[in-house]
Every structure is written in structure tokens, then in C-alpha cells.
Design an enzyme around this catalytic site. Sequence first.
Site, PDB file in Angstrom:
ATOM      1  CD  GLU A   7      15.553  -6.462 -15.346  1.00 24.83           C
ATOM      2  OE1 GLU A   7      16.594  -6.793 -14.733  1.00 24.83           O
ATOM      3  OE2 GLU A   7      15.564  -5.679 -16.310  1.00 24.83           O
ATOM      4  CB  CYS A  21       8.082   0.833 -16.697  1.00 24.51           C
ATOM      5  SG  CYS A  21       8.560   0.180 -18.313  1.00 24.51           S
ATOM      6  CB  CYS A  79      11.457  -8.785 -26.608  1.00 21.36           C
ATOM      7  SG  CYS A  79      10.576  -7.704 -27.751  1.00 21.36           S
ATOM      8  CB  CYS A 123      14.395  -2.782 -31.263  1.00 20.95           C
ATOM      9  SG  CYS A 123      12.646  -2.930 -31.734  1.00 20.95           S
ATOM     10  CB  CYS A 140      15.748  -2.306 -27.375  1.00 30.87           C
ATOM     11  SG  CYS A 140      14.798  -2.818 -25.928  1.00 30.87           S
ATOM     12  CG  HIS A 191      12.898   4.408 -31.928  1.00 32.48           C
ATOM     13  ND1 HIS A 191      12.891   5.265 -30.833  1.00 32.48           N
ATOM     14  CD2 HIS A 191      12.207   3.297 -31.530  1.00 32.48           C
ATOM     15  CE1 HIS A 191      12.251   4.688 -29.820  1.00 32.48           C
ATOM     16  NE2 HIS A 191      11.826   3.509 -30.217  1.00 32.48           N
ATOM     17  CB  CYS A 244      13.844   4.221 -22.100  1.00 36.34           C
ATOM     18  SG  CYS A 244      13.004   3.798 -23.620  1.00 36.34           S
TER      19      CYS A 244
END
Length: 405
Positions: A124, A137, A144, A148, A151, A265, A383
Site C-alpha cells: 500500500e 508515504c 513487516c 509493534c 500498528c 512512542h 498512520c
Amino acid sequence: MTALDISFDRRPEADAPIAPSPAAKTTLVGLTRARLGEALLSAGVPERQLKMRVAQLNHWIHNRGAASFDAMTNVSKEMRAALAENFTLDRPEIVSEQISVDGTRKWLLRLPAQGPRVRPAEIETVYIPEEGRGTLCVSSQVGCTLTCTFCHTGTQVLVRNLTAAEIVAQLVLARDRLGDWSGGAAPEGAVVPGDGGRFVTNIVFMGMGEPLYNLDAVRDAIEVMADGEGLGVGRRKITVSTSGVVPEMKRLGEETGAQLAISLHAVNDALRDVLVPINKKFPIKQLMQACRDYPGASNARRITFEYVMLKGVNDSPAEARELVRLLAGLPAKINLIPFNPWLGSPYECSDWDTIEKFSEIVFRAGYASPVRTPRGRDIAAACGQLKSETKRLRAKEREAMEAAE
């Protein structure tokens, strides 16, 4: 006004067997000048012509956005024919394009298979229009590995790294769709921004994947994107975000000159171990030292620290003060990111009053602390929300076909 969702294909189920296919021609889109030279040599271009031909092709492909070799009017017909026989100018295939109520666009892209028994990959890419600029972006991996917990992309397994050309092709395709090419009208089918100013001016490596686990390709992609005779995006307009792959950070700065963003974070190891598990390998103290050592970091080139606001988790005034202490002496700015929800997430977004109080503490300490306005939430483009929606799209296709029958 509602978000638009446009599907571009009707494909069989993901579990269908993969049929072997003949070797495809190589696309020249996204290649560095060195790779273009290698490709032309392999096609029989004389070495004495190589520098000139590479410059010609780089200009047509990455500055003018040529989608066919016939468009290259200062290249001889014989050369164009030879190029067409050996190569293509193909872009990734658009599976779907979604347009948010706020103008954000998200493309689900299908990349060609990397071998006869390897299924095409899907990623994406998101375009975010803002006043005076447009940010693209881009993804650096399919899936991945970092998991996290806040996410959505982290819930998807890593399939493979993207090549440099596949990273660059995301920018090329966005410029196709936005009519954002030098010296010409928008190509047929392009979606041109109405105000004439919302084109791609900035690149952020904040899509799917951890860029520093694919640094060679990211470096080469930035080389192509920043080429002043090609795509022409200034290195200071390119930001690479990492969750904290400490050993590669110095090399990123030395070899790319890109802006650095840290997905932070949390302000203590105990919490960051949960939110950003790579912290167990490279804890906050090591991460902060790597930031202090980052090549080129200065007040003119501040490091961005991204901080997602999670209700009751990391949003207290005490944590805001600890964040200030942690960043003392660093040329930094802090992006406070309201958490963007996704199905199955254990977190909620902090209340707005809480976010404002957190921001005020950081701001009074002398740090810019803008609160990032969520963009594209209605199309899961904000995000932390990116994840390939292939299964959902195909389920919708099945339902439509069954209803039609």
C-alpha cells in the site's frame, strides 16, 4: 461526501495454484543510472554511447514520466525499437484506489512475481495532500517483522523486501495518477488535484516495513528520487522513519543524506519493550546515542520523534516531562500522533484535552510539538493503519459475483 473505493481488477482467489509463466521483460522504471547502464549494455548499446543514453532514458522515464518508448522523441527509431524489444516501462498494477473525504489517496498495488513459482506481492502507498505540499508515504517491505502492538502493519508477516525500483515505482505511479510530470499535460486517466498545487513534494518512508532492514534498496531508491535531472525530490524533503535499528542509523545518514524520524512512542524501556519490541534489542539509551551521532543532525535538520498517543498508556504529564528530559541537547521536534484505530486493536486514542496538555508541556520546554491531524482514517490510510486489504477486496468481489448470479 463519502470515500471512494475503486477496484481495478477481478482476480481469482489467493489460494489458487500459481501457473509458471515465461520470463517477463525487465522494466526500466525506478532503476539507478548504474542499473540503467547495465541494462543497456546487456541489450547491445555500445559503451561509447552509454553515458548519453542513460541520461536520455533517465530524463524521459523519471523527469517526463514516459510510459512508452515511442514518446522518446530525441531517441532514434532504431534505438526505440531495440528498447521495446528488450524492456518495458511498466508500473505496478493498481488493484484498488481509495479516496478519502479529506483528499488522501491510498493505492493497493500488485508487484510482479520475482520468479515463476512466487506469487505477486501487494503493498500500500498513500498520498496526503496538504496546503503548499503533498506527501507520499511509501512502503519498503511487503509486510513487516517488528510487531509493534499499536500498528496494524505489524500484524502482517514479512513476505519480502522491495527492490529499489519497486520503491521508486510507487512515486512514479503516484505522479501518473496525479498528473504530476514535468513539461506536459496530465496523462489519460490521471486524477489531477483541483487547486493545482497538491503534488508530490515530500517523501516519507513510513509505509509498510522497516526501512533500515532494507537499507541497500532504500539508499538506491533515494538516489533515484533525489536525482535533479530525474524525479528531483530534494534529500531534505525525504524522511526515513525507523523503529530503532541502531546499527544502521549512521550509515543511513552517511549514504543518503535523508531526514531521520524515530518511531519512539514511550519514554522508558519497560513500556517501549511492549509497544516497540525491537527496543529489547536496542534499548532507549542506545537509540538516543545513535540519534546524537546521526550525521548532519542540526537545528536546521532536526530529528523527528514520533509519539502515538495511547489513552492511559503513555499520555501522562509525567511522561511528557520525561520525554523532554530524554531529548535534552538533541536537535529534535516531536510529532504527537493521535492513535488511529483498527479492528482488533487493544488501544484507544488519548482524549483531546490530554493530548493538548502533553503538547503544551513539550512546547514550553522549547520543542516543536505539533499534533498530527489524522488523514485518511475513513479508508484506513492513516498512520499505523496500513495493511494489505487483498482478502477483504476479494471477499467483496465474491459477494458481488454471487449476488449477480
